[in-house]
Write an enzyme that holds these catalytic residues in place. Structure first.
Site, PDB file in Angstrom:
ATOM      1  N   TRP A   1       5.167   0.846  -4.917  1.00 30.21           N
ATOM      2  CA  TRP A   1       5.462  -0.574  -4.696  1.00 30.21           C
ATOM      3  C   TRP A   1       5.455  -1.364  -5.993  1.00 30.21           C
ATOM      4  O   TRP A   1       6.291  -2.260  -6.187  1.00 30.21           O
ATOM      5  CB  TRP A   1       4.498  -1.165  -3.660  1.00 30.21           C
ATOM      6  CG  TRP A   1       4.735  -0.536  -2.321  1.00 30.21           C
ATOM      7  CD1 TRP A   1       3.964   0.402  -1.705  1.00 30.21           C
ATOM      8  CD2 TRP A   1       5.876  -0.732  -1.473  1.00 30.21           C
ATOM      9  NE1 TRP A   1       4.540   0.794  -0.518  1.00 30.21           N
ATOM     10  CE2 TRP A   1       5.711   0.121  -0.352  1.00 30.21           C
ATOM     11  CE3 TRP A   1       7.017  -1.521  -1.544  1.00 30.21           C
ATOM     12  CZ2 TRP A   1       6.649   0.182   0.685  1.00 30.21           C
ATOM     13  CZ3 TRP A   1       7.946  -1.462  -0.509  1.00 30.21           C
ATOM     14  CH2 TRP A   1       7.751  -0.620   0.581  1.00 30.21           C
TER      15      TRP A   1
ATOM     16  N   ASP B   1      -0.617  -7.871  -6.096  1.00 35.84           N
ATOM     17  CA  ASP B   1      -0.178  -7.452  -4.758  1.00 35.84           C
ATOM     18  C   ASP B   1      -1.338  -6.664  -4.139  1.00 35.84           C
ATOM     19  O   ASP B   1      -1.628  -5.548  -4.553  1.00 35.84           O
ATOM     20  CB  ASP B   1       1.077  -6.569  -4.890  1.00 35.84           C
ATOM     21  CG  ASP B   1       1.494  -5.929  -3.571  1.00 35.84           C
ATOM     22  OD1 ASP B   1       0.829  -6.174  -2.537  1.00 35.84           O
ATOM     23  OD2 ASP B   1       2.482  -5.166  -3.577  1.00 35.84           O
TER      24      ASP B   1
ATOM     25  N   LYS C   1      -1.160  -4.664   7.407  1.00 34.07           N
ATOM     26  CA  LYS C   1      -2.097  -3.541   7.239  1.00 34.07           C
ATOM     27  C   LYS C   1      -3.496  -3.980   7.658  1.00 34.07           C
ATOM     28  O   LYS C   1      -4.028  -3.507   8.652  1.00 34.07           O
ATOM     29  CB  LYS C   1      -2.066  -3.034   5.804  1.00 34.07           C
ATOM     30  CG  LYS C   1      -0.718  -2.378   5.501  1.00 34.07           C
ATOM     31  CD  LYS C   1      -0.338  -2.502   4.074  1.00 34.07           C
ATOM     32  CE  LYS C   1       1.136  -2.365   3.849  1.00 34.07           C
ATOM     33  NZ  LYS C   1       1.749  -1.139   4.320  1.00 34.07           N
TER      34      LYS C   1
HETATM   35  N1  PMP Z   1       3.228  -3.699  -1.516  1.00 37.96           N
HETATM   36  C1  PMP Z   1       2.458  -2.744  -0.965  1.00 37.96           C
HETATM   37  C2  PMP Z   1       1.191  -2.350  -1.664  1.00 37.96           C
HETATM   38  C3  PMP Z   1       2.834  -2.155   0.229  1.00 37.96           C
HETATM   39  O1  PMP Z   1       2.074  -1.207   0.769  1.00 37.96           O
HETATM   40  C4  PMP Z   1       4.025  -2.568   0.870  1.00 37.96           C
HETATM   41  C5  PMP Z   1       4.469  -2.013   2.201  1.00 37.96           C
HETATM   42  N2  PMP Z   1       3.986  -0.831   2.600  1.00 37.96           N
HETATM   43  C6  PMP Z   1       4.803  -3.541   0.240  1.00 37.96           C
HETATM   44  C7  PMP Z   1       4.377  -4.087  -0.943  1.00 37.96           C
HETATM   45  C8  PMP Z   1       6.091  -4.000   0.860  1.00 37.96           C
HETATM   46  O2  PMP Z   1       5.769  -4.793   1.931  1.00 37.96           O
HETATM   47  P1  PMP Z   1       6.852  -5.391   2.955  1.00 37.96           P
HETATM   48  O3  PMP Z   1       7.351  -4.247   3.742  1.00 37.96           O
HETATM   49  O4  PMP Z   1       6.034  -6.379   3.746  1.00 37.96           O
HETATM   50  O5  PMP Z   1       7.910  -6.041   2.157  1.00 37.96           O
END
Ligand code: PMP
Length: 384
Positions: free
Chosen positions: A121, A196, A220
């Site tokens: 990510w 994040d 989550k």
């Molecule tokens: N950052 C992290 C650490 C994630 O785990 C995720 C999704 N698994 C995201 C960003 C992306 O999130 P979204 O699907 O809500 O855009």
């Protein structure tokens, strides 16, 4: 209910006849939610607070929703003692929308923003910042753990910042690879630190004052998909560009509890219920104890075995996403299939790491970790 209390669920047997039709859900997200919250939600979908109208049907500008948004903010603030000079915003577009909102707001032309990459990510976040084009600044890769397949977290002296970064961005829990930061990276003095925290938000205490901004997709630890919680310091909001469309400026969300347009009312409502559940369960310190205890059950099996191998280096192992493998892919597949038959769902690892991943967010019960640990030992005995 304490977070350590288990719902009626089996240990290593299939759920049939176990008093519930729910299984242990190890999904990386959307993840499982506390059962008592789900029961409350069931009621409130029909008729919330005696209003005669369900939560899905209320106007986002009415008194019922006003109260929900106010209480959600107050509870989230209280849990981490968030300083008064930070705003709490409920945004949409997932955590991924922050990949462009952050540079659009805070990376003006001529500037450089620094990115620490420790997984899938944060790599995506960096790549999106690199795409911003001639009207914005440039993204600088300050560190990456790619050469170790993101199995570790860099030390401060491995991070090479640019001369005067507009901000530093990192991801504090790497959902796919199962690594977690247990310290806040040292960043240049006065430089806004942006994090994040999607996959471990409120899994343990957090000192928000160390950051200019922390954001987390709710799906989550904090609720259902649809809302991204964004905690952001006033001076950073003010620093944001005014040249971009209004709904991309953070300042537009400050008045009226994030309602410049129709917000994700239901997702915020559930997030508010989760914040109340965390509070009832003893707050963030209790969550940490609960989560450390659960993770230890599984890491102890890995550490005591020559059959299982963890992906993450021991000092960087996540309390939320636990990644491990058996000696080969065939056995990994068999492990996932057999576990599913016993009421343990969602254990297949991401293709980036292979093997297995057990995501055990706040609401995941200790009984599920006990069941997995027992199954791991049993599986090793039969196949080791
Ligand atoms: N950052 C992290 C650490 C994630 O785990 C995720 C999704 N698994 C995201 C960003 C992306 O999130 P979204 O699907 O809500 O855009």
């Amino acid at each position: 209910m304490s977070p350590t209390a288990a719902p009626a669920a089996p240990t290593t047997k299939a759920p049939a006849g176990g008093g519930t039709d729910r299984v242990f859900n190890f999904s990386a997200g959307p993840g499982c939610l506390p059962e008592e919250v789900l029961k409350q939600v069931q009621q409130d979908v029909w008729n919330i607070g005696g209003s005669g109208i369900g939560i899905l049907e209320h106007s986002h500008r009415g008194k019922v929703v006003d109260k929900i948004f106010e209480e959600c903010e107050a509870d989230i603030r209280k849990l981490a003692n968030i300083p008064a000079n930070y705003k709490i915003l409920y945004l949409t577009g997932g955590a991924s929308a922050q990949n462009h909102m952050i540079p659009m707001n805070f990376m003006p032309v001529g500037s450089t923003a620094d990115y620490i990459v420790t997984g899938h990510w944060s790599q995506k976040t960096y790549e999106q910042a690199m795409k911003m084009g001639p009207h914005f600044g440039k993204a600088h890769l300050a560190a990456t753990t790619k050469d170790q397949n993101h199995s570790s977290i860099p030390a401060d002296d491995q991070i090479k910042y640019s001369a005067a970064p507009a901000y530093v961005h990192y991801c504090s829990n790497n959902t796919l690879y199962g690594t977690e930061w247990f310290r806040v990276p040292k960043s240049p003095a006065g430089c806004p630190l942006i994090c994040d925290a999607s996959s471990h938000f409120y899994s343990r205490p957090i000192d928000l004052s160390k950051y200019a901004m922390v954001y987390a997709g709710a799906q989550k630890n904090m609720g259902p998909a649809g809302v991204t919680l964004c905690i952001i310091r006033d001076d950073l909001i003010e620093r944001g560009s005014k040249e971009i469309p209004e709904l991309l400026q953070y300042r537009s969300f400050v008045p009226e509890f994030s309602r410049p347009n129709t917000p994700p009312v239901f997702a915020v409502y559930v997030m508010g219920q989760i914040a109340k559940w965390i509070t009832r369960s003893g707050g963030l310190t209790a969550m940490q104890k609960h989560n450390e205890g659960k993770a230890k059950l599984i890491y102890d099996v890995i550490d005591g075995s020559k059959f299982y191998k963890g992906h993450a280096k021991p000092e960087a192992r996540s309390l939320m996403n636990l990644t491990f493998r058996t000696p080969n892919e065939k056995l990994d597949d068999l492990f996932v299939t057999e576990a599913k038959k016993l009421g343990m769902d969602g254990l297949k690892g991401h293709r980036a790491t292979g093997g297995m991943r057990a995501s055990i967010y706040n609401a995941f019960p200790r009984a599920g970790c006990e069941a997995l640990a027992a199954f791991m030992k049993d599986f090793e005995k039969k196949n080791g």
